[in-house]
Design an enzyme around this catalytic site. Structure first.
Site, mmCIF file in Angstrom:
data_model
loop_
_atom_site.group_PDB
_atom_site.id
_atom_site.type_symbol
_atom_site.label_atom_id
_atom_site.label_comp_id
_atom_site.label_asym_id
_atom_site.label_seq_id
_atom_site.Cartn_x
_atom_site.Cartn_y
_atom_site.Cartn_z
ATOM 1 N N LYS A 95 0.856 -1.204 0.000
ATOM 2 C CA LYS A 95 0.000 0.000 0.000
ATOM 3 C C LYS A 95 0.881 1.239 0.000
ATOM 4 C CE LYS A 95 -3.619 0.347 2.711
ATOM 5 N NZ LYS A 95 -4.334 0.366 4.008
HETATM 6 C C1 E4P Z 1 -7.599 0.857 4.771
HETATM 7 O O1 E4P Z 1 -6.818 0.309 4.132
HETATM 8 C C2 E4P Z 1 -7.522 2.219 5.328
HETATM 9 O O2 E4P Z 1 -6.244 2.488 5.768
HETATM 10 C C3 E4P Z 1 -8.539 2.305 6.393
HETATM 11 O O3 E4P Z 1 -9.736 1.724 5.954
HETATM 12 C C4 E4P Z 1 -8.787 3.684 6.957
HETATM 13 O O4 E4P Z 1 -9.915 3.589 7.794
HETATM 14 P P1 E4P Z 1 -10.301 4.679 8.904
HETATM 15 O O5 E4P Z 1 -10.701 5.922 8.180
HETATM 16 O O6 E4P Z 1 -11.432 4.047 9.650
HETATM 17 O O7 E4P Z 1 -9.076 4.851 9.745
#
Ligand code: E4P
Length: 226
Positions: free
Chosen positions: A89
């Site tokens: 990522k």
């Molecule tokens: C996923 O890969 C993201 O990093 C994550 O869903 C962010 O979620 P949040 O906004 O609940 O922290």
């Protein structure tokens, strides 16, 4: 038929084990905030998640570095330390897009994260990302419309960038997940608590109890196999 992938957005071994025992999940997504919550050494934690998942399911691991060259190094480090199905990522900064492009040229799969607009997603897909992760709830919190952004991204990618899949992320409730699924998201990633909410409908339990009671009243047994 189009399959909508389901990922667990967590690095908590106990929760990953519980959710994957019951639900047909496709893998796990992590980010730095999710990792630090576990207060454990990074690589052993990732290896343990992979042990629970098995080799087929995908583990998404996010880079930390700012400069493209360092991001690429981190991506290769992760790939070399972990066997199995790993996707890197990378946030959609300028350096991130540069890194996605470099990694794509050497065959490393990436997911472009922190996506807030269709143009973020377009740049990432054009640079060679295999996935883009629009942040639905964080967009809503900025008085935007997260579901509409996902819809636009699906449309932008649907003609020229079909190798890039939309993995919608950042959810506060199951309605947001249903909404992005209806408008063509290829997958969603959600916390264990939200995934558990999919079946949290008290009437299901009430219906099942009634079936079992009627059965027991007549046959005097809780199963038809002795
Ligand atoms: C996923 O890969 C993201 O990093 C994550 O869903 C962010 O979620 P949040 O906004 O609940 O922290």
């Amino acid at each position: 038929m189009r399959e909508i992938k389901l990922f667990i957005d967590s690095a908590n071994i106990k929760k990953i084990r519980q959710i994957s025992e019951y639900y047909p999940i496709d893998g796990v997504t992590t980010n730095p905030s999710i990792i630090v919550k576990e207060e454990r050494p990074f690589i052993p934690l990732l290896k343990e998640i992979q042990c629970v998942l098995g080799d087929e399911k995908i583990l998404f691991v996010q880079t930390i570095a700012q400069k493209a060259e360092k991001i690429v190094k981190e991506a290769i480090y992760i790939r070399d330390f972990l066997s199995g199905n790993v996707v890197i990522k990378i946030p959609v900064t300028k350096e991130g897009i540069k890194a996605i492009r470099k990694l794509s040229l050497i065959g490393v799969q990436t997911l472009a994260t922190t996506v807030y607009t269709p143009l973020n997603a377009y740049l990432a897909a054009k640079a060679g990302a295999s996935y883009v992760a629009p942040y639905v709830n964080r967009i809503d919190n900025l008085t935007g419309n997260g579901v509409q952004v996902v819809k636009n991204i699906v449309e932008v990618l649907s003609k020229e960038y079909t190798n890039c899949k939309v993995l919608a992320a950042s959810f506060k409730n199951t309605q947001q997940i249903l909404d992005v699924s209806l408008i063509g998201s290829h997958g969603v990633t959600a916390s264990p608590d939200i995934i558990d909410e999919f079946l949290n409908i008290p009437t299901i339990e009430a219906n099942v109890n009634q079936f079992r009671k009627e059965w027991f009243d007549l046959y005097g047994s809780e199963t038809f196999i002795e």
